[in-house]
Design a protein around this motif. Structure first.
Motif, PDB file in Angstrom:
ATOM      1  N   ASN A 226     -20.040  77.042   8.709  1.00 43.61           N
ATOM      2  CA  ASN A 226     -19.763  77.053   7.260  1.00 43.61           C
ATOM      3  C   ASN A 226     -19.587  78.463   6.697  1.00 43.61           C
ATOM      4  O   ASN A 226     -20.098  78.782   5.614  1.00 43.61           O
ATOM      5  CB  ASN A 226     -20.903  76.346   6.505  1.00 43.61           C
ATOM      6  N   GLU A 227     -18.807  79.289   7.405  1.00 38.63           N
ATOM      7  CA  GLU A 227     -18.634  80.666   6.935  1.00 38.63           C
ATOM      8  C   GLU A 227     -17.533  80.769   5.892  1.00 38.63           C
ATOM      9  O   GLU A 227     -17.689  81.492   4.895  1.00 38.63           O
ATOM     10  CB  GLU A 227     -18.308  81.571   8.123  1.00 38.63           C
ATOM     11  N   ASN A 228     -16.438  80.082   6.102  1.00 33.68           N
ATOM     12  CA  ASN A 228     -15.221  80.262   5.318  1.00 33.68           C
ATOM     13  C   ASN A 228     -14.641  78.887   5.014  1.00 33.68           C
ATOM     14  O   ASN A 228     -14.636  78.001   5.875  1.00 33.68           O
ATOM     15  CB  ASN A 228     -14.253  81.126   6.145  1.00 33.68           C
ATOM     16  N   LEU A 229     -14.149  78.678   3.815  1.00 32.68           N
ATOM     17  CA  LEU A 229     -13.704  77.343   3.421  1.00 32.68           C
ATOM     18  C   LEU A 229     -12.543  76.839   4.266  1.00 32.68           C
ATOM     19  O   LEU A 229     -12.477  75.645   4.596  1.00 32.68           O
ATOM     20  CB  LEU A 229     -13.327  77.342   1.937  1.00 32.68           C
ATOM     21  N   ALA A 230     -11.619  77.724   4.652  1.00 30.48           N
ATOM     22  CA  ALA A 230     -10.513  77.297   5.513  1.00 30.48           C
ATOM     23  C   ALA A 230     -11.027  76.874   6.881  1.00 30.48           C
ATOM     24  O   ALA A 230     -10.557  75.884   7.462  1.00 30.48           O
ATOM     25  CB  ALA A 230      -9.489  78.423   5.650  1.00 30.48           C
ATOM     26  N   GLU A 231     -11.990  77.614   7.399  1.00 28.74           N
ATOM     27  CA  GLU A 231     -12.617  77.255   8.684  1.00 28.74           C
ATOM     28  C   GLU A 231     -13.309  75.898   8.584  1.00 28.74           C
ATOM     29  O   GLU A 231     -13.168  75.036   9.464  1.00 28.74           O
ATOM     30  CB  GLU A 231     -13.622  78.351   9.062  1.00 28.74           C
ATOM     31  N   VAL A 232     -14.064  75.688   7.509  1.00 30.63           N
ATOM     32  CA  VAL A 232     -14.796  74.430   7.335  1.00 30.63           C
ATOM     33  C   VAL A 232     -13.825  73.254   7.290  1.00 30.63           C
ATOM     34  O   VAL A 232     -14.050  72.206   7.921  1.00 30.63           O
ATOM     35  CB  VAL A 232     -15.655  74.479   6.054  1.00 30.63           C
ATOM     36  N   ALA A 233     -12.715  73.407   6.567  1.00 30.10           N
ATOM     37  CA  ALA A 233     -11.731  72.332   6.465  1.00 30.10           C
ATOM     38  C   ALA A 233     -11.085  72.041   7.813  1.00 30.10           C
ATOM     39  O   ALA A 233     -10.860  70.869   8.162  1.00 30.10           O
ATOM     40  CB  ALA A 233     -10.670  72.705   5.434  1.00 30.10           C
ATOM     41  N   THR A 234     -10.794  73.089   8.579  1.00 28.29           N
ATOM     42  CA  THR A 234     -10.181  72.884   9.896  1.00 28.29           C
ATOM     43  C   THR A 234     -11.138  72.156  10.834  1.00 28.29           C
ATOM     44  O   THR A 234     -10.735  71.240  11.564  1.00 28.29           O
ATOM     45  CB  THR A 234      -9.772  74.236  10.504  1.00 28.29           C
ATOM     46  N   VAL A 235     -12.396  72.548  10.822  1.00 31.24           N
ATOM     47  CA  VAL A 235     -13.387  71.889  11.680  1.00 31.24           C
ATOM     48  C   VAL A 235     -13.521  70.413  11.307  1.00 31.24           C
ATOM     49  O   VAL A 235     -13.629  69.540  12.180  1.00 31.24           O
ATOM     50  CB  VAL A 235     -14.745  72.618  11.597  1.00 31.24           C
ATOM     51  N   ALA A 236     -13.480  70.113  10.020  1.00 29.29           N
ATOM     52  CA  ALA A 236     -13.571  68.717   9.589  1.00 29.29           C
ATOM     53  C   ALA A 236     -12.419  67.896  10.157  1.00 29.29           C
ATOM     54  O   ALA A 236     -12.603  66.739  10.573  1.00 29.29           O
ATOM     55  CB  ALA A 236     -13.591  68.641   8.066  1.00 29.29           C
TER      56      ALA A 236
END
Length: 440
Positions: A226-236
């Motif tokens: 959960n570092e960066n919102l773009a990262e979080v969305a991609t992981v989801a």
């Protein structure tokens, strides 16, 4: 047998309720590096009349600093500004990390990395290693030369990174177990199972990580979350069957009391509940979060949920190795959050930099403060004459004010002496390797 008696102005935080300050502390330290007596210098001296005395009152004695998240391969990319996380990885971190495929280059970086830890007063660290097993071996070798407490391991990924940084589940498991058999529990080294993050680690890689945890007794686990919102969305999108980012790890049984996840800038309430129940700690890396524009860390929510928090410098997205700087940045972040922030005090900053980190790394009974029975990991700050910190300390109106000035103003240049386990490894800017330490 008492080896030496230290006389000092000293701060420590045996818990998070506040700091202890003694303006004439006596600490008796045994030949094994263990604190055997603590009290006023006069009383400890009376009980140890023939012990060698080292007078440190010209400076300030603090416990050795504990960094819970720092990247070994990224020493040379510190200070690249103006990019969000994923762009920074592509342009700065990952090209440099590929260069550690060369054992000679990796050994050079290991030397620079360990020297930087010592210069910053960091005696214990949870280190994100390299994607290359020989480079991880070089890191452990260099850390052992100076007796540093390092927990690290092979970084593993199987997607979304340059091909030289990718591996297979079978190879990831085999190389990790081999490294752990060589280093885990050797001297002060411990092994950490380290998928880079779920973005670049599929379920089969995470399953291999769980197998290493099962095969290596007492191994640690670390990664990012959960570092960066773009990262979080991609992981989801990559894990549609998982409830959230934390669940990508928890599904494989990777979260527990020997787990530390870096960042967690954007957690769900449900994730905080899971982290608290698993006793998994978060490494808060405020300089990196600010430099990459990742966001303002919700410390109040973590503490309210019962999630342990410590500090990490996150070199090289972070802007240096100093945990004093990280403490100051953490303070700034909470101020910027206003009523949603947690009002950090100098005592909190010292706790986050020392005893909280020791607890997160399972070393709370060994280091982190100057209590009886703990090992003497310590640093002495002696700012150069005429500097802002020197002037500030000489005119501080109280111990609390002086400690605040340490976190506001201290840097590597103020760290004069460093001890690990009772052995001095740095003095006046000179470092000393311990030839007696090796791979056993």
């Amino acid at each position: 047998m008492t080896a030496v008696l230290y006389r000092a102005r000293a701060y420590d935080t045996p818990d998070d309720s506040g700091f202890r300050y003694d303006d004439d502390l006596g600490l008796a330290v045994s030949d094994a590096g263990v604190i055997t007596a603590r009290g006023s210098f006069a009383s400890v001296r009376a009980d140890h009349p023939v012990a060698t005395v080292i007078d440190l009152r010209a400076g300030i004695l603090l416990p050795g600093l504990v960094d819970t998240h720092v990247h070994f391969p990224q020493v040379r990319v510190i200070g690249a500004l103006g990019m969000p996380l994923l762009e920074w990885l592509d342009r700065c971190a990952l090209p440099e990390e590929q260069r550690l495929a060369s054992p000679d280059y990796a050994a050079t970086i290991a030397g620079e990395f360990v020297a930087s830890l010592i210069a910053a007063g960091t005696t214990t660290s949870l280190v994100f290693g390299s994607h290359f097993a020989p480079a991880v071996d070089a890191l452990f070798t260099e850390a052992a030369r100076f007796g540093l407490r390092v927990t690290s391991g092979l970084v593993v990924s199987d997607r979304m990174l340059p091909e030289p940084l990718l591996t297979t589940p079978e190879r990831a498991h085999a190389e990790a177990v081999k490294l752990a058999s060589r280093w885990h529990g050797t001297g002060r080294a411990r092994y950490a199972v380290t998928p880079r993050f779920s973005l670049s680690a599929s379920d089969p890689i995470l399953e291999a990580c769980a197998a290493v945890m099962a095969d290596v007794e007492g191994a640690f686990f670390t990664s990012h979350v959960n570092e960066n919102l773009a990262e979080v969305a991609t992981v989801a999108g990559q894990f549609p069957d998982r409830s959230d980012y934390c669940d990508t790890y928890d599904h494989h049984g990777l979260l527990g009391a020997r787990s530390v996840l870096a960042h967690n800038v954007h957690p769900l309430a449900s994730e905080l509940e899971v982290l608290a129940s698993r006793r998994t700690a978060i490494a808060h890396c405020p300089s990196s979060n600010a430099a990459l524009g990742s966001g303002l860390f919700p410390l109040r929510e973590h503490l309210a949920a019962g999630v342990p928090v410590a500090l990490g410098c996150d070199v090289g997205a972070g802007t240096g190795f100093s945990l004093f700087k990280e403490g100051l940045q953490a303070y700034f972040m909470q101020r910027l959050l206003g009523d949603r922030g947690f009002p950090l005090t100098p005592a909190h900053l010292l706790n986050l930099s020392t005893s909280a980190g020791a607890a997160a790394l399972g070393l709370g009974d060994v280091i982190g403060d100057f209590s009886l029975g703990k090992e003497f990991d310590a640093i002495c700050l002696r700012p150069p004459a005429g500097t802002a910190l020197d002037i500030g300390l000489r005119h501080a109106g109280s111990p609390d004010e002086a400690l605040g000035k340490v976190f506001a103003l201290a840097s590597d240049a103020d760290v004069a002496d460093v001890w690990v386990g009772g052995t001095q490894i740095a003095s006046g800017g000179f470092v000393r390797a311990l030839s007696s330490l090796g791979r056993g």
